[in-house]
Write a protein that holds these residues in place. Structure first.
Motif, short mmCIF file in Angstrom:
data_model
loop_
_atom_site.label_atom_id
_atom_site.label_comp_id
_atom_site.label_asym_id
_atom_site.label_seq_id
_atom_site.Cartn_x
_atom_site.Cartn_y
_atom_site.Cartn_z
N ALA A 97 0.71 -1.19 -0.09
CA ALA A 97 0.18 0.00 0.02
C ALA A 97 0.91 1.33 0.02
CB ALA A 97 -1.28 -0.03 1.25
N VAL A 98 1.93 1.23 0.80
CA VAL A 98 2.70 2.29 0.87
C VAL A 98 3.41 2.70 -0.63
CG1 VAL A 98 4.95 3.41 1.96
CG2 VAL A 98 2.97 2.31 3.22
N ALA A 99 4.01 1.50 -1.08
CA ALA A 99 4.44 1.51 -2.51
C ALA A 99 3.60 2.34 -3.70
CB ALA A 99 5.24 0.26 -2.86
N SER A 100 2.25 1.84 -3.33
CA SER A 100 1.27 2.01 -4.35
C SER A 100 0.92 3.43 -4.07
CB SER A 100 -0.04 1.36 -4.19
OG SER A 100 -0.93 1.84 -5.05
N LEU A 101 0.86 4.07 -2.92
CA LEU A 101 0.45 5.24 -2.61
C LEU A 101 1.65 6.41 -2.76
CD1 LEU A 101 -1.78 4.84 0.49
CD2 LEU A 101 -2.68 5.76 -1.64
N ASP A 102 2.92 5.87 -2.61
CA ASP A 102 4.05 6.60 -2.65
C ASP A 102 3.96 7.79 -1.64
OD1 ASP A 102 6.55 7.36 -3.25
OD2 ASP A 102 6.21 8.66 -5.03
N VAL A 103 3.57 7.40 -0.40
CA VAL A 103 3.79 8.29 0.80
C VAL A 103 4.48 7.79 1.77
CG1 VAL A 103 1.11 8.94 0.35
CG2 VAL A 103 1.55 7.01 1.75
N ASP A 104 4.55 8.83 2.61
CA ASP A 104 5.47 8.25 3.93
C ASP A 104 4.42 7.47 4.70
OD1 ASP A 104 6.23 8.30 6.80
OD2 ASP A 104 7.51 9.94 6.32
N VAL A 105 5.09 6.41 5.31
CA VAL A 105 4.04 5.28 6.14
C VAL A 105 3.32 6.05 6.96
CG1 VAL A 105 6.02 4.47 7.60
CG2 VAL A 105 3.89 2.97 6.89
N LYS A 106 3.87 6.88 7.86
CA LYS A 106 3.12 7.55 8.96
C LYS A 106 1.86 8.32 8.32
CE LYS A 106 6.64 9.98 10.41
NZ LYS A 106 7.95 9.46 9.54
N GLU A 107 1.81 8.55 7.02
CA GLU A 107 0.68 9.28 6.63
C GLU A 107 -0.65 8.63 6.68
OE1 GLU A 107 0.79 12.35 5.84
OE2 GLU A 107 2.66 12.72 6.56
N ILE A 108 -0.58 7.07 6.38
CA ILE A 108 -1.58 6.43 6.60
C ILE A 108 -1.59 5.48 7.73
CG2 ILE A 108 -1.75 6.40 3.85
CD1 ILE A 108 -0.20 3.50 4.03
N THR A 109 -0.89 5.81 8.50
CA THR A 109 -0.94 5.19 9.95
C THR A 109 -1.24 5.99 11.13
OG1 THR A 109 1.36 4.88 9.92
CG2 THR A 109 0.11 2.97 9.37
N ASN A 110 0.01 6.27 11.76
CA ASN A 110 -0.46 7.08 13.17
C ASN A 110 -0.58 8.65 12.93
OD1 ASN A 110 2.37 6.88 12.24
ND2 ASN A 110 3.34 7.68 13.79
N LYS A 111 -0.29 9.33 11.81
CA LYS A 111 -0.57 10.58 11.55
C LYS A 111 -1.96 10.70 11.15
CE LYS A 111 3.65 13.15 10.31
NZ LYS A 111 4.30 13.81 9.21
N ALA A 112 -2.51 9.49 10.80
CA ALA A 112 -4.01 9.52 10.26
C ALA A 112 -4.87 9.28 11.51
CB ALA A 112 -4.26 8.73 9.26
N GLY A 113 -4.20 8.87 12.25
CA GLY A 113 -5.06 8.42 13.60
C GLY A 113 -5.23 6.95 14.22
N VAL A 114 -4.64 6.10 13.27
CA VAL A 114 -4.58 4.58 13.52
C VAL A 114 -3.82 4.42 15.03
CG1 VAL A 114 -3.51 2.14 12.94
CG2 VAL A 114 -4.58 4.09 11.21
N ASP A 115 -4.73 3.68 15.88
CA ASP A 115 -4.26 3.28 17.41
C ASP A 115 -3.24 2.28 17.25
OD1 ASP A 115 -6.06 5.05 18.79
OD2 ASP A 115 -7.59 4.37 17.30
N VAL A 116 -3.61 0.90 16.65
CA VAL A 116 -2.79 -0.18 16.45
C VAL A 116 -2.43 -0.80 15.11
CG1 VAL A 116 -2.68 -2.46 17.58
CG2 VAL A 116 -3.46 -0.85 19.07
N LEU A 117 -1.54 -1.01 14.95
CA LEU A 117 -1.01 -1.70 13.53
C LEU A 117 -0.45 -3.03 13.66
CD1 LEU A 117 -0.40 -1.15 10.29
CD2 LEU A 117 1.71 -0.41 11.29
N SER A 118 -0.92 -3.81 12.78
CA SER A 118 -0.20 -5.09 12.60
C SER A 118 0.75 -4.87 11.38
CB SER A 118 -1.54 -6.42 12.32
OG SER A 118 -2.07 -6.52 13.39
N PHE A 119 1.96 -5.06 11.67
CA PHE A 119 2.85 -4.66 10.41
C PHE A 119 3.55 -6.13 9.81
CE2 PHE A 119 6.94 -3.68 8.49
CZ PHE A 119 6.86 -2.37 8.13
N GLY A 120 3.27 -6.27 8.74
CA GLY A 120 3.42 -7.49 7.98
C GLY A 120 4.91 -7.79 7.68
#
Length: 342
Positions: free
Chosen positions: A178-201
């Motif tokens: 997803a990060v590669a597809s969107l070409d964004v900093d991973v924080k932009e779609i996780t903690n900066k967006a408000g995600v509380d808990v992430l399962s990182f594959g």
């Protein structure tokens, strides 16, 4: 089965860099249960990626990661809202239900993605003792249909959740794609967006085994170590999981592999779109293609390049590319498709 195919990125081998990392730590004695320097180093790499204010817990597999993340956020009287296609709903044999004790509420989706409007239909019964109390919205990035949430879409869901004193869990088994597809900093779609808990594959992106549970608010993770132990996900020789993440997060290897897998899926898409008997059913945004093909041809194709049937009734199949998919793999498969479907 040693034939190459498009069944899953779980079918691929281990990245050479990851295998080398395992071999390097395979000597001498190290403190068990995460007290080793390799675990500390891997956690520092995650902090470099997401910021200092996180807690990281390494586990064996994706189901374990999801169970720990959800169990830490909930009580048994809570409910978890998720897409009907979610891994926690379809492919984890009820493990999240069993370990959390929660009610899981699946919402029908066509592209794997929840929206605030869809979620709002289930936001009721707060404070009513006869009703399971909504507590978590779980989304998958990228989704089980290969689609991606934009940063704005993730933030809208997180804002809605937090307005209702709820949390957002993200299943990131294929987060790298997803990060590669969107070409964004991973924080932009996780903690900066408000995600509380992430399962990182890790496993689907070239590791032998291992995932990470990341809490973006350490206050939420104060009981996570007990949940991990009780869930049988605490690895005594944790250095063998940690060193793999250390390798994967060095020099953006985790993104390079995902970009390659996505690129191969894009190449496959461009080729199969020219075959009239194939109907692509989802927008190809990451490393997978969902397509309807003649049902009577599926078994013959699987004998040469194995892949999974997604919807047997419709003849819908899934083709996934991996870090080790080659252009020759694509060419060979496309040649077979044209022979069998023309």
């Amino acid at each position: 089965m040693n034939k190459r195919g498009f069944a899953s990125d779980n079918f691929s081998g281990v990245l050479p860099e990851v295998m080398e990392a395992i071999q390097k730590v395979n000597y001498g004695h190290s403190m068990a249960y995460g007290g080793d320097p390799y675990t500390a180093s891997a956690i520092e790499k995650f902090k470099h990626l997401f910021g200092e204010n996180i807690d990281v817990y390494f586990v064996f597999n994706g189901t374990g990661a999801n169970v720990i993340g959800l169990s830490t956020l909930t009580q048994s009287w809570n409910s978890v809202i998720c897409p009907s296609t979610a891994h926690i709903q379809v492919d984890e044999c009820g493990a999240p239900d069993k370990f959390t004790g929660c009610k899981f509420i699946p919402i029908e989706v066509t592209d794997g993605k929840l929206t605030p409007d869809l979620i709002k239909t289930q936001l009721h019964g707060f404070g009513f003792e006869h009703h399971s109390q909504p507590k978590v919205i779980s989304i998958t990035q990228c989704t089980e249909l290969g689609t991606v949430y934009t940063p704005e879409e993730v933030k809208a869901i997180c804002d809605l959740a937090h307005e209702h004193d709820m949390y957002v869990h993200m299943d990131g088994a294929r987060l790298a794609n997803a990060v590669a597809s969107l070409d964004v900093d991973v924080k932009e779609i996780t903690n900066k967006a408000g995600v509380d808990v992430l399962s990182f594959g890790g496993t689907k992106n070239g590791m032998m085994l291992g995932e990470a549970v990341i809490f973006f608010n350490p206050e939420l993770s104060k009981n996570a170590k007990y949940v991990r132990k009780q869930s049988m996900q605490l690895c005594s020789k944790m250095k063998y999981i940690a060193c793999q993440f250390e390798a994967l997060l060095t020099d953006d290897l985790w993104l390079k592999t995902a970009r390659h897998a996505n690129k191969m899926a894009g190449l496959l898409e461009s080729e199969v779109r020219n075959i009239p008997a194939i109907k692509i059913t989802q927008e190809v945004q990451t490393n997978g293609i969902w397509a309807i093909i003649p049902k009577d041809k599926i078994e013959k194709l699987q004998n040469e390049y194995f892949f999974w049937v997604w919807n047997e009734h419709a003849g819908e199949v899934r083709w996934l590319c991996s870090f080790d998919t080659t252009e020759d793999d694509i060419k060979g498969f496309v040649t077979l498709l044209k022979e069998q479907l023309s």
